[in-house]
Design an enzyme around this catalytic site. Sequence first.
Site, PDB file in Angstrom:
ATOM      1  CE  LYS A  54      -1.164   5.892   0.405  1.00 50.26           C
ATOM      2  NZ  LYS A  54      -0.248   6.915   0.401  1.00 50.26           N
ATOM      3  CG  HIS A 116      -2.204   8.565  -8.238  1.00 48.67           C
ATOM      4  ND1 HIS A 116      -1.670   7.379  -7.960  1.00 48.67           N
ATOM      5  CD2 HIS A 116      -1.994   9.110  -7.042  1.00 48.67           C
ATOM      6  CE1 HIS A 116      -0.912   7.551  -7.101  1.00 48.67           C
ATOM      7  NE2 HIS A 116      -0.834   8.638  -6.386  1.00 48.67           N
ATOM      8  CB  SER A 146      -3.010   1.336   1.781  1.00 50.70           C
ATOM      9  OG  SER A 146      -1.838   2.304   1.794  1.00 50.70           O
TER      10      SER A 146
HETATM   11  S1  PPS Z   1       0.667   7.120  -3.187  1.00 52.86           S
HETATM   12  O1  PPS Z   1       0.365   8.175  -2.206  1.00 52.86           O
HETATM   13  O2  PPS Z   1      -0.536   6.800  -3.967  1.00 52.86           O
HETATM   14  O3  PPS Z   1       1.813   7.678  -3.938  1.00 52.86           O
HETATM   15  O4  PPS Z   1       1.071   5.806  -2.338  1.00 52.86           O
HETATM   16  P1  PPS Z   1       1.772   4.697  -2.827  1.00 52.86           P
HETATM   17  O5  PPS Z   1       3.093   4.901  -3.082  1.00 52.86           O
HETATM   18  O6  PPS Z   1       1.103   4.186  -4.051  1.00 52.86           O
HETATM   19  O7  PPS Z   1       1.451   3.672  -1.689  1.00 52.86           O
HETATM   20  C1  PPS Z   1       1.860   3.709  -0.435  1.00 52.86           C
HETATM   21  C2  PPS Z   1       1.785   2.135   0.083  1.00 52.86           C
HETATM   22  O8  PPS Z   1       2.960   1.534  -0.275  1.00 52.86           O
HETATM   23  C3  PPS Z   1       3.628   0.719   0.738  1.00 52.86           C
HETATM   24  N1  PPS Z   1       4.957   0.915   0.450  1.00 52.86           N
HETATM   25  C4  PPS Z   1       5.573  -0.242   0.456  1.00 52.86           C
HETATM   26  N2  PPS Z   1       5.238  -1.481   0.771  1.00 52.86           N
HETATM   27  C5  PPS Z   1       6.444  -2.434   0.772  1.00 52.86           C
HETATM   28  N3  PPS Z   1       7.563  -2.328   0.491  1.00 52.86           N
HETATM   29  C6  PPS Z   1       8.128  -1.179   0.103  1.00 52.86           C
HETATM   30  N4  PPS Z   1       9.377  -0.677  -0.346  1.00 52.86           N
HETATM   31  C7  PPS Z   1       6.921   0.006  -0.071  1.00 52.86           C
HETATM   32  N5  PPS Z   1       7.179   1.304  -0.283  1.00 52.86           N
HETATM   33  C8  PPS Z   1       6.010   1.875   0.058  1.00 52.86           C
HETATM   34  C9  PPS Z   1       3.439   1.884   1.744  1.00 52.86           C
HETATM   35  O9  PPS Z   1       3.784   1.476   3.062  1.00 52.86           O
HETATM   36  C10 PPS Z   1       1.926   2.099   1.723  1.00 52.86           C
HETATM   37  O10 PPS Z   1       1.089   0.858   2.136  1.00 52.86           O
HETATM   38  P2  PPS Z   1       0.594   0.791   3.413  1.00 52.86           P
HETATM   39  O11 PPS Z   1      -0.316  -0.501   3.517  1.00 52.86           O
HETATM   40  O12 PPS Z   1      -0.072   2.002   3.878  1.00 52.86           O
HETATM   41  O13 PPS Z   1       1.711   0.571   4.496  1.00 52.86           O
END
Ligand code: PPS
Length: 283
Positions: A54, A116, A146
């Site tokens: 996340k 991860h 998140s």
């Molecule tokens: S995972 O399951 O571990 O692979 O998730 P991960 O991709 O690491 O994290 C998901 C969070 O990243 C946010 N996210 C973004 N934020 C801003 N801009 C873009 N383009 C973007 N893409 C993914 C996603 O919304 C999750 O955060 P939260 O705070 O839950 O919204």
Amino acid sequence: LGSVSVSSFMDLPPRPELFDFHGISMTHCFTDNWENIQNFQAKQDDILIATYPKAGTTWVSYMLDLLYFGQTFPERQISTSIYQTVPFLEINVPFMDSGVVLANKLDTSPRLIKTHFPVQFVPKSFWEQNCRVVYVARNAKDNVVSFFHFDRMNKVVFGSWYDHVNGWWKKKQTHSKVHYMFYEDLIEDAGQELDKLCHFLDMSPSVETKTWILDRAQFHNMKNNTMVNHSVVPVMDFEISHFMRKGKVGDWKNHFTVAQNEMFDEDYKMKMTDSTLQFRTEI
Ligand code: PPS
């Protein structure tokens, strides 16, 4: 994955148990394939995208995919989900190919691979081959929020956030090919972060290409893109929460009470005493 319908939710096994695995709390989905993972043969030009769950994995994975293949294989962007283009190395679940199988199926150069794992679990061939690693870290408060929402619809665990971000930070001090990024910097100035990433990767895309990547990788565009928004994953119930949920810095303020925040800060200070890592919880 694409062939699994949402109706198969009912057939899925219960949420996996947590257990201690070499000192890290894990679930069997990420440890069952341990030998194959540890014996994974990295290639010199593989790029490993490493994060605590996340922290921005999908965002950076997609930017890298667009950077390398967006122009040369445009069809890949509309037909192939990010699970296949950027395999999750340690995943091993019954309804899809394991991450190792998917990674070995990649015929691209470079191969983009997600993990991860805490740094000590990374298969040794990545270090032997001196592969580039892009690590993305996110401030603990937003990361935990998140994580909390994701955990309502799925389970993913990789031990302590503190050990993870610090373990990889230490690795960066001795391994020149670790590029350590922060989610908050990406939110503040994705263009600058993309430039730094290109510098690390020895790439010099045109201004037009970079503008195109930044546009495609914007939160709302990714949220509407079924190839990257995880809507094809049968184990994620979007009626509970979305994968692309908010994409902000500071959402923790909508979740932490004043008392919780004080407790968190106190505990954080203790756990980060010896660390030189600095995070921003607001921008
Ligand atoms: S995972 O399951 O571990 O692979 O998730 P991960 O991709 O690491 O994290 C998901 C969070 O990243 C946010 N996210 C973004 N934020 C801003 N801009 C873009 N383009 C973007 N893409 C993914 C996603 O919304 C999750 O955060 P939260 O705070 O839950 O919204």
